[in-house]
Motif scaffolding. Structure first.
Motif, PDB file in Angstrom:
ATOM      1  N   LYS A 125      -1.143  22.207   0.218  1.00 27.65           N
ATOM      2  CA  LYS A 125      -0.045  21.273   0.458  1.00 27.65           C
ATOM      3  C   LYS A 125      -0.497  20.073   1.277  1.00 27.65           C
ATOM      4  CE  LYS A 125       4.025  24.216  -0.003  1.00 27.65           C
ATOM      5  NZ  LYS A 125       5.318  24.576   0.606  1.00 27.65           N
ATOM      6  N   LEU A 126      -1.669  19.559   0.983  1.00 25.91           N
ATOM      7  CA  LEU A 126      -2.133  18.370   1.683  1.00 25.91           C
ATOM      8  C   LEU A 126      -1.562  17.122   1.029  1.00 25.91           C
ATOM      9  CD1 LEU A 126      -5.914  19.076   2.403  1.00 25.91           C
ATOM     10  CD2 LEU A 126      -4.011  19.145   4.009  1.00 25.91           C
ATOM     11  N   GLY A 127      -1.149  16.165   1.866  1.00 29.51           N
ATOM     12  CA  GLY A 127      -0.748  14.849   1.366  1.00 29.51           C
ATOM     13  C   GLY A 127       0.691  14.768   0.924  1.00 29.51           C
ATOM     14  N   GLY A 128       1.091  13.515   0.688  1.00 27.87           N
ATOM     15  CA  GLY A 128       2.388  13.226   0.066  1.00 27.87           C
ATOM     16  C   GLY A 128       3.583  13.665   0.863  1.00 27.87           C
ATOM     17  N   GLN A 129       4.483  14.411   0.210  1.00 25.46           N
ATOM     18  CA  GLN A 129       5.765  14.759   0.810  1.00 25.46           C
ATOM     19  C   GLN A 129       5.729  16.083   1.573  1.00 25.46           C
ATOM     20  OE1 GLN A 129       8.476  12.639   0.542  1.00 25.46           O
ATOM     21  NE2 GLN A 129       7.018  11.252  -0.404  1.00 25.46           N
TER      22      GLN A 129
ATOM     23  N   LEU B 240       0.862  -1.177   0.000  1.00 26.79           N
ATOM     24  CA  LEU B 240       0.000   0.000   0.000  1.00 26.79           C
ATOM     25  C   LEU B 240       0.899   1.227   0.000  1.00 26.79           C
ATOM     26  CD1 LEU B 240      -2.552   1.663   0.273  1.00 26.79           C
ATOM     27  CD2 LEU B 240      -2.648   1.050   2.697  1.00 26.79           C
ATOM     28  N   ARG B 241       0.960   1.905  -1.137  1.00 22.12           N
ATOM     29  CA  ARG B 241       1.853   3.053  -1.281  1.00 22.12           C
ATOM     30  C   ARG B 241       1.034   4.338  -1.171  1.00 22.12           C
ATOM     31  NH1 ARG B 241       2.206   1.832  -7.657  1.00 22.12           N
ATOM     32  NH2 ARG B 241       0.343   2.989  -8.257  1.00 22.12           N
ATOM     33  N   LEU B 242       1.601   5.319  -0.513  1.00 20.39           N
ATOM     34  CA  LEU B 242       0.949   6.617  -0.366  1.00 20.39           C
ATOM     35  C   LEU B 242       1.932   7.689  -0.782  1.00 20.39           C
ATOM     36  CD1 LEU B 242      -1.532   8.214   0.571  1.00 20.39           C
ATOM     37  CD2 LEU B 242      -0.536   8.260   2.854  1.00 20.39           C
ATOM     38  N   GLY B 243       1.842   8.115  -2.027  1.00 21.70           N
ATOM     39  CA  GLY B 243       2.739   9.141  -2.551  1.00 21.70           C
ATOM     40  C   GLY B 243       2.082  10.496  -2.548  1.00 21.70           C
ATOM     41  N   GLY B 244       2.840  11.492  -2.903  1.00 19.02           N
ATOM     42  CA  GLY B 244       2.293  12.845  -2.998  1.00 19.02           C
ATOM     43  C   GLY B 244       1.908  13.171  -4.418  1.00 19.02           C
ATOM     44  N   SER B 245       1.463  12.174  -5.134  1.00 13.74           N
ATOM     45  CA  SER B 245       1.292  12.290  -6.571  1.00 13.74           C
ATOM     46  C   SER B 245       0.219  13.293  -6.973  1.00 13.74           C
ATOM     47  CB  SER B 245       0.926  10.930  -7.159  1.00 13.74           C
ATOM     48  OG  SER B 245       1.825   9.966  -6.721  1.00 13.74           O
ATOM     49  N   LYS B 246       0.517  14.008  -7.996  1.00  7.47           N
ATOM     50  CA  LYS B 246      -0.452  14.865  -8.666  1.00  7.47           C
ATOM     51  C   LYS B 246      -0.239  14.670 -10.157  1.00  7.47           C
ATOM     52  CE  LYS B 246      -0.515  18.367  -5.026  1.00  7.47           C
ATOM     53  NZ  LYS B 246      -0.268  19.768  -4.685  1.00  7.47           N
ATOM     54  N   GLU B 247      -1.014  15.403 -10.958  1.00  5.75           N
ATOM     55  CA  GLU B 247      -0.821  15.288 -12.394  1.00  5.75           C
ATOM     56  C   GLU B 247       0.558  15.806 -12.798  1.00  5.75           C
ATOM     57  OE1 GLU B 247      -5.170  16.682 -11.808  1.00  5.75           O
ATOM     58  OE2 GLU B 247      -3.198  17.127 -10.969  1.00  5.75           O
ATOM     59  N   LEU B 248       1.016  15.312 -13.940  1.00  4.83           N
ATOM     60  CA  LEU B 248       2.219  15.863 -14.539  1.00  4.83           C
ATOM     61  C   LEU B 248       1.814  16.961 -15.518  1.00  4.83           C
ATOM     62  CD1 LEU B 248       4.143  12.546 -15.191  1.00  4.83           C
ATOM     63  CD2 LEU B 248       4.869  14.387 -13.673  1.00  4.83           C
ATOM     64  N   TYR B 249       2.580  18.024 -15.547  1.00  9.25           N
ATOM     65  CA  TYR B 249       2.260  19.162 -16.407  1.00  9.25           C
ATOM     66  C   TYR B 249       3.340  19.298 -17.467  1.00  9.25           C
ATOM     67  CZ  TYR B 249      -0.659  20.164 -12.362  1.00  9.25           C
ATOM     68  OH  TYR B 249      -1.569  20.068 -11.335  1.00  9.25           O
TER      69      TYR B 249
END
Length: 509
Positions: free
Chosen positions: A479-483, A149-158
């Motif tokens: 800045k919620l989530g991830g790193q 179970l991975r929890l990254g700070g992922s968002k879309e790539l631009y």
């Protein structure tokens, strides 16, 4: 392929890498010198290489003499040119990925180059090494009978001018090998969702019914996820949901403030915790032993390391030392040269060596995240250890915290002001403050000297934060989530004043 057979084959393949790890354990200086020579030779024809005469560099001393130490502000124009299509400026292969990082404190975004070599030989190699070291220490592991179970700070790539930027985790997921995708949950679609609260629900929905054998993510945000899982399930602990869960791979922030809370969620003595040390600039170190707080510095990821003693950092006496000249117990700022074209780059982190054979470290903080308003040199390592001791003595559990100086005014002495959000508050805040003060004195002689007879510093002031104060503060900054991290210590009052303005609890304990 049957799951037990897949687990056996995957474990065997990963553990084969251990023989290469043993090479840099045995010959660390030789491996690091070889890494340096490969980097300067490979980049000799770049603008950076020609400017600093890379083709003439044959020794570390020549490298240190010819190439200046830099920071992001110095190299930002060259990175911006690369983002607009320029190539061969600081690295010879085509760079189209940039990890967008604002760090903990800067509002201005940084765009850290991520080369194909950095992806393959550093970030993905480190992921396999983490599993290799874990499996080497836990031969009966059934890690690959289930999913991580991975929890990254992922968002879309631009996209911008043919280059792409986003969170490092988004770049890694977008380029992830098939074996990693197969063995992970949630799906890439969910991992790449940008809105944190919707993503949290989607992760729970997808993962709660999987056979999860490991967890991976930043402790603060993983704790938010796991507490939501518990609330959704109504179970007493996580093993009632995922009975085969065996290890949590964590990094990004200190685990110390969260350790006791995880033990309540995961009440098995044989459960393992493995720490990693990675950043947008590279992957640096991995816990290589069970039940250890030390991290093995990984020396063959295409990263050459140097270290600046913090007592000389930023002064005329500042000097960087290669790994073969470091000493145990000294607080160092890290300087890296990488296979993504960062040359003698200050990453802003500080470490202390706990062993020189092999080279093991502990992360002590950030070069900008300390309090030294009165010569007390309080670093994050001191704060984390002191709070750990206080929680043991008072039975408190801390969710988040930050601290900053109260500057002297007229005849009034200075002090440190803390905002602490508790999961379980102490019964007596005055006693909590007294124990914290005494713990800091015992850990830091400079702090103790300034506190002696209230000569420079008076007793710390501790505020009890209202529930979700820090969460709401991060939300206002998107800045919620991830790193994303709470700035633990700051030498000015900007963050503390912002938090105070959002309302700490008026009624103290």
């Amino acid at each position: 392929m049957p799951i037990p057979l897949f687990n056996s084959i995957a474990s065997w393949l990963l553990k084969k890498r251990y023989h290469q790890i043993e090479l840099f354990l045995k010959y660390p200086s030789d491996v690091q010198e070889e890494v340096l020579q490969q980097l300067v030779s490979f980049a000799a024809s770049t603008d950076m290489g020609r400017q600093h005469g890379f083709e003439t560099i044959r020794t570390y001393r020549a490298f240190a003499d010819q190439v200046p130490i830099t920071d992001y502000e110095t190299i930002a124009p060259m990175i911006e040119r690369t983002r607009k299509g320029g190539q061969n400026l600081f690295w010879p292969t085509h760079i189209k990925w940039f990890a967008k990082s604002s760090g903990t404190t800067n509002a201005k975004s940084k765009f850290i180059p991520v080369s194909p070599e950095a992806l393959e030989d550093c970030h993905y190699k480190s992921g396999k090494d983490l599993l290799c070291l874990y499996l080497n220490n836990n031969e009966n592991s059934q890690l690959f009978t289930g999913k991580s179970l991975r929890l990254g700070g992922s968002k879309e790539l631009y996209e911008d001018n043919g280059t792409f930027f986003g969170d490092l985790s988004a770049i890694l997921i977008d380029n992830m090998p098939l074996w990693a995708e197969y063995s992970s949950t949630p799906s890439s679609r969910v991992s790449l969702m940008s809105e944190w609260e919707s993503k949290l629900e989607a992760i729970i929905e997808e993962s709660i019914k999987e056979n999860v054998t490991s967890l991976a993510g930043v402790p603060s945000w993983m704790l938010v996820l796991l507490n939501n899982v518990m609330e959704r399930s109504g179970k007493n602990h996580l093993f009632e949901i995922w009975e085969n869960l065996e290890v949590y791979f964590h990094g990004g922030v200190s685990f110390a403030p969260y350790r006791e809370q995880y033990k309540k969620l995961l009440p098995r003595k044989r459960f393992n915790y493995y720490e990693t040390y990675n950043a947008s600039e590279g992957f640096f170190a991995i816990q290589d032993r069970n039940n250890s707080e030390d991290l093995l510095l990984m020396l063959d990821y295409g990263i050459f390391y140097e270290f600046i003693p913090m007592d000389a950092y930023g002064s005329e006496a500042e000097k960087a030392f290669p790994i073969w000249e470091v000493k145990k117990g000294v607080n160092y700022a890290i300087v890296i040269t990488t296979n993504a074209g960062l040359w003698r780059y200050k990453i802003g982190d500080t470490v202390r060596f706990t062993s020189l054979n092999p080279y093991r470290i502990r992360i002590t903080g950030r070069t900008k995240h300390h309090i030294n308003a009165f010569g007390e040199e309080l670093i994050i390592e001191n704060a984390e250890e002191a709070l750990k001791q206080v929680c043991i003595k008072t039975g408190a559990e801390i969710k988040e915290y930050t601290a900053a100086p109260i500057f002297m005014k007229d005849a009034e002495k200075g002090a440190h002001e803390w905002i602490v959000e508790f999961r379980k508050p102490p019964q007596d805040l005055g006693y909590f403050t007294e124990v914290l003060d005494n713990a800091l004195k015992a850990l830091n002689s400079d702090y103790e000297a300034k506190r002696y007879n209230n000569s420079t510093l008076r007793m710390p002031q501790v505020h009890v934060a209202r529930e979700n104060l820090f969460y709401d503060w991060l939300k206002t900054k998107n800045k919620l989530g991830g790193q994303h991290k709470i700035p633990r210590l700051s030498n000015d009052r900007r963050y503390l004043e912002e938090l105070l303005a959002m309302g700490v609890m008026v009624k103290q304990l």
